[in-house]
Design an enzyme around this catalytic site. Structure first.
Site, PDB file in Angstrom:
ATOM      1  N   ARG A  99       1.591  -2.617  -7.407  1.00 13.80           N
ATOM      2  CA  ARG A  99       0.236  -1.714  -7.863  1.00 13.80           C
ATOM      3  C   ARG A  99       0.327  -0.503  -7.359  1.00 13.80           C
ATOM      4  O   ARG A  99      -0.123   0.439  -8.012  1.00 13.80           O
ATOM      5  CB  ARG A  99      -0.949  -2.709  -7.567  1.00 13.80           C
ATOM      6  CG  ARG A  99      -1.347  -3.695  -8.510  1.00 13.80           C
ATOM      7  CD  ARG A  99      -1.874  -4.721  -7.792  1.00 13.80           C
ATOM      8  NE  ARG A  99      -0.940  -5.463  -6.945  1.00 13.80           N
ATOM      9  CZ  ARG A  99      -0.113  -6.198  -7.460  1.00 13.80           C
ATOM     10  NH1 ARG A  99      -0.053  -6.614  -8.707  1.00 13.80           N
ATOM     11  NH2 ARG A  99       1.074  -6.833  -6.741  1.00 13.80           N
ATOM     12  N   THR A 100       0.218  -0.437  -6.009  1.00 14.97           N
ATOM     13  CA  THR A 100      -0.003   0.784  -5.387  1.00 14.97           C
ATOM     14  C   THR A 100       0.859   1.886  -5.887  1.00 14.97           C
ATOM     15  O   THR A 100       0.392   3.066  -6.207  1.00 14.97           O
ATOM     16  CB  THR A 100       0.046   0.721  -3.913  1.00 14.97           C
ATOM     17  OG1 THR A 100      -0.835  -0.624  -3.460  1.00 14.97           O
ATOM     18  CG2 THR A 100      -0.565   1.838  -3.083  1.00 14.97           C
TER      19      THR A 100
HETATM   20  N1   CP Z   1      -2.656  -4.444  -3.624  1.00 19.35           N
HETATM   21  C1   CP Z   1      -1.382  -3.642  -3.302  1.00 19.35           C
HETATM   22  O1   CP Z   1      -1.234  -3.085  -2.418  1.00 19.35           O
HETATM   23  O2   CP Z   1      -0.357  -4.311  -4.007  1.00 19.35           O
HETATM   24  P1   CP Z   1       0.996  -3.813  -3.809  1.00 19.35           P
HETATM   25  O3   CP Z   1       1.498  -4.235  -2.650  1.00 19.35           O
HETATM   26  O4   CP Z   1       1.709  -4.421  -5.135  1.00 19.35           O
HETATM   27  O5   CP Z   1       1.042  -2.483  -4.167  1.00 19.35           O
END
Ligand code: CP
Length: 307
Positions: free
Chosen positions: A52-53
Site C-alpha cells: 500500500r504505502t
Molecule cells: N499499511 C501499510 O503500511 O501497508 P504496506 O506495508 O503494504 O505498505
C-alpha cells in the site's frame, strides 16, 4: 524552506486539517490536479516490503503528472553492498525532488533527512512511526465520523511494535475528548515511552484490557492490527501470539451500529473475511484514502501551487 515528514507532530493541527481538506478536494476533482507535479520526480526508497504505502505514493505522484523511481527492497539497492542511508540520500537528492523512505531501523528516515537536499517522508521506520498511515487514518475517521474529536478509539493487537498505533495515538492526542481503549495481550502492551510521552503527558484517558469482547460495546472506532512476525526475535513467541485476536461476525454483533473497523493492512487472521461485507468494515476504503492524502502531502512539501 526544506520540510520533511518524520513524525505526525511535524504537521500542526491546522496544517493537518489543511492537508486533509486538500486531499478531499483532490478526491472530488482529480482532473484539476492532474498536472500540478509535471516534471517532478518522487523516489521511493523501500528497504522493507510494502504494498500500500509504496504503490499509493507512486499512484499519488503519477496522478499529479509526476514521475517515480526507486527500489522496493534493500537487496535490490546498494545497501546490500554496505552503502549507508546518509550516502544514499546524498545521491538521491540529485536524482529526485522528494523521497519516501521505509526502513526496518527506527530513526533511519531522520538520518536521511539530516543529509538530504530534498524533502524526506517517513514511510515507516521499524516499530517507531508511520506518519502517512496516520494521515490516511485521520482522513478515514473524518470521512466516517465527520470529526476527529470526542471519540473512543480501541486499538487492538500488537501495540508494542505497531508503528501505525504509535503514530495514530500521537496524532489523536491533540484532539479534544479522545479516549483510548488499549486491547492487547500483556506481552504486546503499548511501550512505556508512548504511555508516558503521549498519554500521561497530555492527560489522555485510557484503559488497558485483554478482552476484545469487553471493549467492543464502548467504541466509536476499532483499529485492528496484525501481530508482526518480522518484529519478533523468537518464532515460538510469534506463533504463541499471532492469533490473540480474531474479529469475526459474532464479535461484530457486540459492537455499536455506528462503530467502524479500521486496519492499516496487510491483515493475516485478525479480521475474518466474513467481516468484509459488514458496512462497518472500512479498511479497504481506508487504503483508497491513502492515495489522496499522499497526493496532498507531496504537493504541500514540494510547495506546488494548488487551488
Ligand atoms: N499499511 C501499510 O503500511 O501497508 P504496506 O506495508 O503494504 O505498505
Amino acid at each position: 524552506m526544506l520540510r520533511h515528514l518524520l513524525n505526525p507532530m511535524d504537521l500542526s493541527v491546522e496544517e493537518t486539517a489543511d492537508l486533509l481538506a486538500l486531499a478531499g478536494k483532490m478526491e472530488a476533482n482529480p482532473s484539476e490536479y492532474a498536472h500540478i507535479c509535471d516534471g517532478k520526480k518522487l523516489a521511493t526508497l523501500f528497504y522493507e516490503p510494502s504494498t500500500r504505502t509504496r504503490l499509493s505514493f507512486e499512484a499519488a505522484m503519477l496522478n499529479m503528472g509526476g514521475s517515480v523511481l526507486g527500489f522496493s527492497s534493500a537487496d535490490s539497492s546498494s545497501a546490500s553492498k554496505g552503502e549507508s542511508v546518509a550516502d544514499t540520500i546524498r545521491v538521491i537528492s540529485s536524482y529526485a525532488d522528494i523521497c519516501a523512505m521505509r526502513h526496518p531501523k527506527e530513526g533511519a528516515p531522520l538520518v536521511a533527512a539530516t543529509h538530504s537536499l530534498i524533502p524526506v517522508i517517513n514511510a515507516g521506520d521499524g516499530g517507531h512511526q508511520h506518519p502517512t498511515q496516520t494521515l490516511t487514518d485521520l482522513s478515514t475517521i473524518y470521512h466516517l465520523k465527520g470529526r476527529l474529536d470526542s471519540l473512543t478509539i480501541g486499538l487492538c493487537g500488537d501495540l508494542k511494535f505497531g508503528r501505525t498505533v504509535h503514530s495514530l495515538m500521537t496524532a489523536m492526542s491533540r484532539y479534544a475528548n479522545v479516549r483510548f481503549v488499549l486491547i492487547s495481550p500483556p506481552e504486546l502492551k503499548i511501550p512505556s515511552y508512548v504511555r508516558e510521552s503521549v498519554l500521561e503527558r497530555n492527560n489522555i484517558p485510557y484503559t488497558e484490557v485483554v478482552s476484545l469482547e469487553q471493549a467492543l460495546p464502548q467504541l466509536d472506532i476499532l483499529y485492528m492490527t496484525r501481530v508482526q512476525r518480522e518484529r519478533f526475535f523468537n518464532e515460538e513467541e510469534y506463533i504463541r501470539m499471532k492469533d490473540s485476536y480474531i474479529l469475526d461476525r459474532a464479535k461484530m454483533a457486540l459492537a455499536p451500529e455506528d462503530m467502524f473497523v479500521l486496519h492499516p493492512l496487510p491483515r493475516v487472521n485478525e479480521i475474518s473475511v466474513e467481516v468484509d461485507s459488514d458496512p462497518r468494515a472500512a479498511y479497504f476504503r481506508q487504503a483508497r484514502y491513502g492515495v489522496y492524502v499522499r497526493m496532498a502531502l507531496i504537493a504541500t512539501l514540494l510547495e506546488v501551487k494548488v487551488c
